[in-house]
Design an enzyme around this catalytic site. Structure first.
Site, PDB file in Angstrom:
ATOM      1  N   GLU A   1       0.866  -1.182   0.000  1.00  0.00           N
ATOM      2  CA  GLU A   1       0.000   0.000   0.000  1.00  0.00           C
ATOM      3  C   GLU A   1       0.893   1.220   0.000  1.00  0.00           C
ATOM      4  O   GLU A   1       1.739   1.379   0.880  1.00  0.00           O
ATOM      5  CB  GLU A   1      -0.872   0.028   1.251  1.00  0.00           C
ATOM      6  CG  GLU A   1      -2.012  -0.959   1.221  1.00  0.00           C
ATOM      7  CD  GLU A   1      -2.870  -0.879   2.482  1.00  0.00           C
ATOM      8  OE1 GLU A   1      -3.726  -1.751   2.654  1.00  0.00           O
ATOM      9  OE2 GLU A   1      -2.649   0.037   3.313  1.00  0.00           O
TER      10      GLU A   1
ATOM     11  N   ASP B   1      -5.788   9.300  10.302  1.00  0.00           N
ATOM     12  CA  ASP B   1      -4.494   8.730  10.661  1.00  0.00           C
ATOM     13  C   ASP B   1      -3.996   9.206  12.013  1.00  0.00           C
ATOM     14  O   ASP B   1      -4.228  10.340  12.415  1.00  0.00           O
ATOM     15  CB  ASP B   1      -3.457   9.085   9.590  1.00  0.00           C
ATOM     16  CG  ASP B   1      -3.620   8.232   8.353  1.00  0.00           C
ATOM     17  OD1 ASP B   1      -3.518   6.995   8.474  1.00  0.00           O
ATOM     18  OD2 ASP B   1      -3.875   8.789   7.273  1.00  0.00           O
TER      19      ASP B   1
END
Lengths: 279, 413
Positions: free
Chosen positions: A51, A62
């Site tokens: 990824e 995040d």
């Protein structure tokens, strides 16, 4: 290729009786050149799927590790375009490892969904995860990606109910990314039994492989998830190695660091089910 | 209707402005629900709960009671005779929302959202704040209902809004300074979203402006529309006619949409929003997302954003912490694109001048946010001439700003 490369990878891992090791790194972190070397190191250390994070100024899903990675990447000239250039360069030396671009909607929206899908396909990208495009909002991008055979990997979470899982499954391709805990990336891990139930639900309803991510840091945790899922995603723990290299004033040493950590994660995931059968 | 959509609009428009947003939370091409999957079930629940609450007379009764007895509504509609004379044009009325409890319009929305949180069984409240007005209002309502309250605030703003930080602490709120990036409102909002996603089962996120994922822009607008409903009744009583122009400052746009919305069907009423022009919209230092931005996706909605060619968000700048945000509520983006409302800008310098002018002429110290609106009211009054009638929303008082203003004027207090 594209979405097929993802299916082939999960099928090969399943055949070998193990989960896939899905490794995340932020594109252009700590700088564009080192980032490329890190990707190559990841694949050589046993990452089955990569990824590639596209940096964004406001990564609201995040945790601190990936937020800082995004800021480092942007400071080093990172962008969505650079992310795709890195993908293209990696693809020119590796035709086997699926590449997934993971990021936020705005840079993709700015480039234009059609232009992005075309550029991603040309760069050899296999799938896309857009954290802030839930199923209700991803149709315009999904249509464009599908036209190029790219997978749309959707997230399922502990808050995704049985009924909602059908919404998530309907339109997912490649695999389903099961978020182990309600929280941001790099947060703590949920209870194994809850995760196991969530993975089962996602697998049964989507008929796709299910990878577990968010909060997997150690080889031991990776092994636990490798027993109950089709793939284990590790991000923050790898990104932290880049941070450590930068903080020691030697960004180039991140290649070695990542290689070591990825190798141990890969080994743990590969042997996880065999270890269990001994017990 | 003459206010039909311009051709090329991507969706079919219902007959009236009041019917927006559509079932997908869209105002034309703007709005939506761009949130992480973890939050999606909650956002859908919130919408259902809000629909039920709206149909529940008890909810409305409690909301109205609190607005009257706790906030002090209705706020007055005041004829600003000296400002009118000074500008020498249209008659200027000020909707005095700065007289509300806690000193701004923000509390109208906080009451509505905290009542919703209670209905949903949530036991913890979080909020983001820029100038601190929304944080103070949220902390106030949480004190009133005995709910724990956590306020996220950029560390730059913590520094420039010290009185409000102390106020929130007195009210029992926990302040979390956010240091990521520039430490302003957008960073506070990112951090609030991160907290929400982590504590989704127990926590209600009280968003301070008419932005974010659907249903927030709708419900914030509805709670703030008390401003426009009162204003409509009051101006009809005072002048026997509707105003020609409504004026309000725009950060996220909640005070403006609250004033505008009840007038949207009144075709003769023009609406003008005033964005923060910072050092000027031809410089990189401003917060005018409609004037200087492009459509994009951030914080749950598709709207106009300050962004670069790669879609990275550009830091906003304004003298006013409450306007220092690189986006705008989606309904304003829609009103802008359809032309139903128009938007102008006001620089930091002009806002400071208007701040002093209003203080000297009317004995009203405005917050720096409505000072932006007031700067343009002068122009609009001249454009309309003596027969014209303007209603401006005085959405907050300036007590919180006196230290910052003193600094800008080179004074020490």
């Amino acid at each position: 290729m594209t979405a097929d490369r993802i299916s082939a990878t999960f099928a090969a891992c399943a055949q070998n009786g193990r989960a896939a090791f899905v490794a995340y790194l932020m594109a252009a972190d700590p700088d564009i050149e080192t980032s490329y070397l890190n990707l190559v190191a990841l694949s050589e250390a046993g990452a089955d799927i990569i990824e590639l994070g596209a940096p964004f100024t406001d990564p609201m899903a995040d945790g601190v590790a990936i937020q800082k990675a995004a800021l480092r990447a942007l400071a080093a000239g990172g962008s969505l375009t650079v992310t795709l250039e890195l993908a293209r360069r990696f693809r020119s030396v590796n035709s086997k490892t699926p590449l997934i671009v993971m990021g936020y909607a705005n840079p993709i929206h700015r480039m234009g969904f059609a232009a992005f899908a075309r550029a991603a396909a040309e760069a050899g990208v296999d799938g896309v995860i857009t954290v802030d495009l839930p199923p209700e909002e991803d149709a315009p991008l999904r249509t464009e990606l599908a036209a190029h055979g790219l997978a749309v990997i959707r997230l399922a979470t502990p808050t995704t109910t049985e009924k909602r899982m059908e919404t998530v499954a309907n339109g997912s391709s490649g695999f389903v990314y099961y978020v182990s805990v309600a929280g941001v990336t790099g947060a703590g891990v949920g209870a194994e039994s809850d995760i196991s139930a969530g993975v089962e639900r996602a697998r049964r309803i989507s008929k796709l492989p299910v990878a577990v991510g968010f909060g997997v840091r150690t080889p031991e945790q990776a092994a636990v998830f490798a027993r109950i899922s089709d793939g284990v995603v590790v991000g923050s723990a790898l990104v932290e190695e880049v941070r450590a290299a930068v903080e020691q004033g030697d960004p180039g040493s991140s290649v070695k660091r990542i290689s070591v950590v990825a190798q141990s994660l890969s080994n743990a995931i590969a042997s996880a089910r065999a270890v269990r059968s001994v017990h | 209707m003459t206010n039909a959509a311009p051709s090329g609009s991507s969706t079919t428009r219902p007959n009236t402005w009041a019917q927006w947003p559509d079932a997908n939370g869209r105002f034309g091409a703007f709005g939506g629900r761009y949130v992480a999957e973890t939050l999606m079930p909650l956002v859908l629940d919130l919408e259902q709960e809000y629909i039920r609450a709206k149909a529940d007379p008890k909810f409305q009764e409690e909301f109205d009671w609190l607005l009257e007895h706790y906030v002090g509504r209705p706020s007055p509609m005041y004829y600003a005779e000296r400002l009118t004379k000074h500008f020498g044009g249209a008659k200027i009325y000020l909707k005095r929302d700065e007289l509300n409890h806690t000193g701004a319009h923000k509390i109208n929305n906080c009451i509505g959202q905290v009542l919703l949180a209670r209905r949903m069984g949530k036991t913890r409240i979080i909020a983001e704040t820029g100038a601190g007005q929304h944080g103070v209002a949220t902390a106030t309502i949480c004190a009133r209902f005995g709910l724990p309250c956590v306020v996220f605030m950029g560390e730059t703003d913590v520094e420039r809004q010290k009185p409000n930080v102390f106020r929130m602490k007195l009210l029992g709120a926990e302040i979390v300074p956010v240091s990521s990036d520039t430490g302003t409102l957008k960073d506070a909002m990112n951090e609030a979203l991160r907290d929400w996603v982590t504590n989704v089962a127990t926590t209600f996120y009280v968003i301070g402006t008419a932005a974010g994922p659907h249903p927030y822009p709708m419900l914030v607008r509805d709670f703030q529309s008390v401003i426009g409903r009162e204003a409509r009744e009051q101006i009809l009583k005072a002048e026997g006619r509707l105003p020609d122009v409504l004026v309000a400052a725009i950060g996220g746009g909640s005070n403006a949409i609250g004033l505008f919305h009840p007038f949207l069907e009144d075709e003769s009423v023009k609406m003008i929003g005033v964005e923060a022009g910072g050092h000027g919209v031809d410089t990189p230092m401003h917060a005018a997302s409609l004037t200087g931005g492009l459509p994009g996706i951030l914080h749950g909605n598709r709207t106009y954003l300050l962004q670069d060619e790669d879609g990275q968000i550009i830091d906003a700048h304004s003298i006013s912490a409450g306007l220092d945000y690189p986006g705008i509520g989606p309904e304003h983006a829609f009103l802008h694109e359809t032309g139903r409302a128009t938007y102008r800008t006001c620089t930091d310098k002009e806002a400071l001048e208007a701040f002093q002018l209003c203080t000297r002429l009317e004995g009203i110290i405005p917050a720096l946010e409505p000072a932006h609106a007031l700067a343009r009211v002068g122009d609009i009054a001249k454009e309309l001439g003596k027969d014209g009638l303007i209603v401006m929303n005085m959405c907050g008082r300036g007590d919180k700003d006196i230290f910052a203003v003193a600094g800008h004027l080179g004074m020490k207090i």
